[in-house]
Design a protein around this motif. Structure first.
Motif, PDB file in Angstrom:
ATOM      1  N   ILE B  37       0.844  -1.207   0.000  1.00 47.95           N
ATOM      2  CA  ILE B  37       0.000   0.000   0.000  1.00 47.95           C
ATOM      3  C   ILE B  37       0.874   1.249   0.000  1.00 47.95           C
ATOM      4  CG2 ILE B  37      -1.683   1.317   1.365  1.00 47.95           C
ATOM      5  CD1 ILE B  37      -2.920  -1.384   2.181  1.00 47.95           C
ATOM      6  N   ASP B  38       2.011   1.173   0.699  1.00 49.50           N
ATOM      7  CA  ASP B  38       2.945   2.312   0.696  1.00 49.50           C
ATOM      8  C   ASP B  38       3.463   2.605  -0.713  1.00 49.50           C
ATOM      9  OD1 ASP B  38       2.709   2.883   3.333  1.00 49.50           O
ATOM     10  OD2 ASP B  38       4.532   1.841   3.970  1.00 49.50           O
ATOM     11  N   LEU B  39       3.707   1.552  -1.478  1.00 50.19           N
ATOM     12  CA  LEU B  39       4.154   1.760  -2.857  1.00 50.19           C
ATOM     13  C   LEU B  39       3.095   2.516  -3.648  1.00 50.19           C
ATOM     14  CD1 LEU B  39       5.829  -1.601  -3.994  1.00 50.19           C
ATOM     15  CD2 LEU B  39       6.923   0.636  -3.827  1.00 50.19           C
ATOM     16  N   TYR B  40       1.858   2.073  -3.493  1.00 51.04           N
ATOM     17  CA  TYR B  40       0.755   2.748  -4.177  1.00 51.04           C
ATOM     18  C   TYR B  40       0.667   4.198  -3.711  1.00 51.04           C
ATOM     19  CZ  TYR B  40      -3.968   4.086  -5.483  1.00 51.04           C
ATOM     20  OH  TYR B  40      -5.042   4.758  -6.007  1.00 51.04           O
ATOM     21  N   ARG B  41       0.762   4.367  -2.401  1.00 54.95           N
ATOM     22  CA  ARG B  41       0.648   5.717  -1.828  1.00 54.95           C
ATOM     23  C   ARG B  41       1.740   6.630  -2.406  1.00 54.95           C
ATOM     24  NH1 ARG B  41       0.284   4.315   3.315  1.00 54.95           N
ATOM     25  NH2 ARG B  41      -1.951   4.699   3.574  1.00 54.95           N
ATOM     26  N   MET B  42       2.955   6.093  -2.565  1.00 56.30           N
ATOM     27  CA  MET B  42       4.065   6.894  -3.087  1.00 56.30           C
ATOM     28  C   MET B  42       3.827   7.273  -4.544  1.00 56.30           C
ATOM     29  SD  MET B  42       6.762   8.501  -2.550  1.00 56.30           S
ATOM     30  CE  MET B  42       7.146   7.965  -0.875  1.00 56.30           C
ATOM     31  N   ILE B  43       3.424   6.296  -5.347  1.00 56.71           N
ATOM     32  CA  ILE B  43       3.213   6.559  -6.777  1.00 56.71           C
ATOM     33  C   ILE B  43       2.099   7.585  -6.980  1.00 56.71           C
ATOM     34  CG2 ILE B  43       2.443   5.469  -8.930  1.00 56.71           C
ATOM     35  CD1 ILE B  43       4.028   2.947  -7.981  1.00 56.71           C
ATOM     36  N   VAL B  44       1.025   7.404  -6.242  1.00 53.24           N
ATOM     37  CA  VAL B  44      -0.078   8.372  -6.331  1.00 53.24           C
ATOM     38  C   VAL B  44       0.377   9.735  -5.817  1.00 53.24           C
ATOM     39  CG1 VAL B  44      -2.354   8.962  -5.413  1.00 53.24           C
ATOM     40  CG2 VAL B  44      -1.873   6.624  -6.126  1.00 53.24           C
ATOM     41  N   GLY B  45       1.160   9.715  -4.765  1.00 51.59           N
ATOM     42  CA  GLY B  45       1.609  10.968  -4.165  1.00 51.59           C
ATOM     43  C   GLY B  45       2.444  11.794  -5.135  1.00 51.59           C
ATOM     44  N   ILE B  46       3.353  11.102  -5.825  1.00 51.64           N
ATOM     45  CA  ILE B  46       4.187  11.826  -6.800  1.00 51.64           C
ATOM     46  C   ILE B  46       3.294  12.430  -7.889  1.00 51.64           C
ATOM     47  CG2 ILE B  46       6.016  11.584  -8.534  1.00 51.64           C
ATOM     48  CD1 ILE B  46       7.130   9.223  -6.802  1.00 51.64           C
ATOM     49  N   ARG B  47       2.339  11.612  -8.367  1.00 54.78           N
ATOM     50  CA  ARG B  47       1.427  12.094  -9.424  1.00 54.78           C
ATOM     51  C   ARG B  47       0.658  13.330  -8.979  1.00 54.78           C
ATOM     52  NH1 ARG B  47      -1.195   9.408 -13.726  1.00 54.78           N
ATOM     53  NH2 ARG B  47       0.828   8.409 -13.885  1.00 54.78           N
ATOM     54  N   ARG B  48       0.078  13.265  -7.803  1.00 55.64           N
ATOM     55  CA  ARG B  48      -0.763  14.391  -7.350  1.00 55.64           C
ATOM     56  C   ARG B  48       0.086  15.625  -7.048  1.00 55.64           C
ATOM     57  NH1 ARG B  48      -3.984  12.068 -10.101  1.00 55.64           N
ATOM     58  NH2 ARG B  48      -5.093  10.270  -9.236  1.00 55.64           N
ATOM     59  N   PHE B  49       1.271  15.405  -6.512  1.00 55.52           N
ATOM     60  CA  PHE B  49       2.170  16.520  -6.222  1.00 55.52           C
ATOM     61  C   PHE B  49       2.524  17.252  -7.512  1.00 55.52           C
ATOM     62  CE2 PHE B  49       6.514  18.205  -6.010  1.00 55.52           C
ATOM     63  CZ  PHE B  49       6.404  19.074  -4.928  1.00 55.52           C
TER      64      PHE B  49
END
Lengths: 325, 368
Positions: B37-49
């Protein structure tokens, strides 16, 4: 005090610093097994081995950058440029990464490297091998640069440079490598940013650095003997940081200044020094500041012409007489 | 696991046909539910940032250049997730993804782009120059390929000190034709330095396609000229990135050997936001096709939905959290002060900054 060569003095500094700090290593072309193109590192590989004396391929950009990267993790590489002219193919590494990594990271890192090697003309090797880029280095905030004129300073400044936590260029001179000076056995350091008064005088100040400081000293003796002019010679030793006070105090005493350097005149080191003198000692000056630099063209190959192109005793005396006029 | 030399993964050839194989590879199977889930959170986080930073750029809040990583997120997220204590990382100017992946906050990154004192470099570096040495992240470098010898230097230092780690040196496909990179490949192989060069091949060096810039389009093959191991994989599936990069990193750490990894990826936006022509040197269809079939956010989401790690509700919740975090970072950056003018001459020299006793000799700065 033992009389040793400029070359030997630098080697002693490297040898002592390698023994003092396990993170100090020397890298460059032919520095280890070949004993150095100019024999500055002779014997050090045999004494300290592969880890501390590292032969590189002819790849100045790569090994300069590698040294900078390694220094970020606490290694203290001393990078030899066989000629300082060869640093020109590593300018991006040295001038962008070397000088700006600290700034652009907001001070989160520092780059404690030394870049050393001969930076001089006068050896009939043509323009590409005869650069004196201390002015270019000094034009990059974040970099430091020193130009030792004698063996004592070469050893003391080299040790200071290696211990410094910023990138320092040490500009050596192939014409000085074989010259001898007195150097004490005891350990000493020559701090960056402190000029040296080579000779005291009252009529004219000559400000110089590197081998030109020695030529100026010789010219000062002749000027005294043949013209009765008392010349004070200030050897900068360190270009950046710069000892402004010693320069200004001397000019305030003699009221006249001649600036002598091997650099080309346009934006040479002496252009900055001249500006500082006129700004801070304007009222003390009795005459315009004069300069003797390399004659403004790429270095001539033919020895006779190059010897005239670079500052020499005759041209320095001529400049001094103009400054006295 | 021993590396097979000169191996192009099957999926690299069949473009994503075997997604599940990578999710079930040992290095990925060992991940806990939370780690996935952390991997998903990171990938989404970079995208949204980055989407938020694009908006800020278009609003005139960010100066200079903005090189977006959108489309490439799984590469940085995947590789950084494999880093150990003595591993280090350095990259070029498309550096936001790597910065967030190592754990830099959105606030310090956004504020840096806004040029604010609260930015990671106090506003002295900008978008291209993020640094976090405390997280083993050494930038953020603006000159194409200029960071590659530095990466080899980090690895050199590890070996010199006898530490078991590796340096991950990222570069783009546009950097492979720079002399400094090729010189560095030679040094790294000659000296057996534990550095992994990661070419993030997004197909375009600014506006010039790979075909128009590189005589040999299989960029990893260049390693052969330096007797260096290499591998090629896809960059849209974080599990594939992890599986392949892991082998290179283990080899570097265990054997002190360099590795050249070419990761085929894609950027949705222009070279920088100022690159308004990016739909002229490539087709809209090409971009849309990648988004539809290989979007890194979707790919990881589908993996985690299908193996029951994620629910649609949780995925949505994480997405919203990251949008909110990015929005908050923009607000933080906007409200932060710029550095005082006195900061112009700090961080130039270590010795000046640390001269608390006032013992330094000579003049360091030369304004009248």
């Amino acid at each position: 005090m033992p009389l040793i060569t400029y070359r030997e003095a630098i080697k002693q500094a490297l040898d002592e610093e390698i023994q003092r700090d396990e993170n100090v290593c020397i890298m460059g072309e032919e520095v280890a097994q070949y004993n150095g193109a100019y024999k500055v590192t002779e014997g050090l590989w045999a004494k300290h081995g592969d880890k501390r004396l590292i032969d590189t391929p002819i790849s100045e950009a790569a090994f300069s950058g590698l040294a900078i990267g390694a220094s970020m993790l606490g290694i203290r590489p001393v990078v030899e440029m066989m000629f300082m002219s060869f640093s020109y193919v590593a300018i991006d590494q040295l001038f962008n990464n070397g000088s700006f990594c600290r700034y652009m990271s907001g001070g989160l890192m520092n780059v404690p490297i030394v870049v050393r090697g001969p930076a001089n003309g006068g050896t009939s090797v043509g323009a590409t091998h005869s650069h004196t880029p201390e002015n270019m280095v000094a034009n990059h905030p974040g970099l430091k640069v020193v130009c030792p004129s004698n063996a004592y300073d070469a050893k003391g400044l080299m040790k200071a440079a290696i211990r410094d936590n910023d990138p320092v260029f040490v500009m050596e001179n192939t014409l000085l490598y074989g010259e001898k000076w007195e150097v004490p056995d005891e350990e000493y350091i020559v701090e960056l940013g402190v000029a040296n008064i080579l000779r005291e005088g009252s009529d004219l100040t000559i400000v110089s650095h590197g081998r030109c400081a020695m030529l100026s000293l010789q010219a000062a003796k002749t000027l005294e003997e043949t013209h009765g002019i008392s010349v004070e010679v200030v050897d900068l030793r360190s270009i950046r940081p710069l000892d402004e006070e010693t320069i200004l105090n001397s000019v305030r005493k003699t009221h006249r200044a001649l600036l002598v350097e091997e650099n080309k005149p346009f934006c040479g080191v002496d252009a900055q020094i001249s500006h500082i003198i006129q700004l801070k000692a304007f009222d003390d000056l009795d005459a315009p500041i004069r300069r003797v630099s390399a004659i403004d063209a790429p270095n001539f190959y033919s020895k006779e012409l190059e010897d005239w192109q670079l500052p020499n005793e005759e041209r320095i005396i001529e400049g001094a007489l103009k400054a006295m006029a | 696991m021993a590396t097979t030399k000169k191996k192009t993964t099957a999926a690299a050839k069949k473009t994503g046909a075997k997604l599940k194989n990578f999710a079930t590879a040992p290095i990925n199977k060992s991940l806990s539910k939370d780690e996935k889930i952390d991997l998903y959170r990171m990938i989404v986080g970079i995208r949204r940032f980055e989407e938020r930073s694009l908006r800020a750029y278009n609003q005139g809040k960010i100066g200079g250049f903005l090189h977006l990583y959108i489309g490439q997120e799984a590469v940085a997220a995947g590789i950084v997730s494999l880093m150990e204590k003595d591993d280090h990382i350095i990259t070029a100017y498309r550096d936001h993804g790597h910065a967030l992946a190592v754990g830099m906050s959105m606030n310090e990154c956004m504020a840096e782009m806004y040029g604010k004192h609260t930015g990671c470099s106090k506003g002295k570096g900008g978008s291209m120059h993020f640094f976090a040495p405390d997280k083993n992240y050494w930038g953020g470098h603006g000159i194409v390929a200029g960071q590659t010898p530095l990466g080899a230097g980090l690895a050199f230092a590890l070996k010199y000190k006898g530490l078991k780690g590796c340096a991950m040196a990222f570069l783009g496909d546009g950097a492979v034709n720079q002399g400094s990179f090729m010189e560095t490949l030679n040094l790294a192989s000659l000296w057996n330095i534990p550095v992994v060069f990661v070419i993030e091949n997004n197909g375009y060096s600014m506006g010039t396609s790979l075909k128009r810039s590189s005589a040999e389009e299989n960029l990893a093959h260049r390693a052969d000229g330096f007797d260096m191991e290499w591998e090629v994989c896809n960059g849209h599936d974080v599990f594939e990135v992890r599986e392949v990069a892991n082998r290179a990193m283990i080899r570097a750490r265990e054997e002190h050997k360099p590795f050249l990894l070419e990761i085929r990826t894609y950027r949705y936006r222009g070279h920088s936001v100022a690159d308004a022509n990016h739909e002229k040197y490539r087709t809209k269809e090409e971009i849309e096709e990648y988004k539809r079939t290989k979007d890194p956010v979707n790919v990881v989401k589908q993996h985690l939905l299908s193996d029951g790690t994620l629910t649609k509700e949780l995925a949505k919740k994480i997405d919203q959290e990251k949008k909110d975090e990015a929005e908050a970072s923009a607000k933080f950056a906007d409200e932060s002060p710029v550095a005082p003018r006195s900061e112009i001459q700090t961080d130039v020299y270590w010795e000046v900054d640390n001269d608390s006793e006032g013992e330094l000799k000579g003049t360091y700065f030369f304004n009248d």
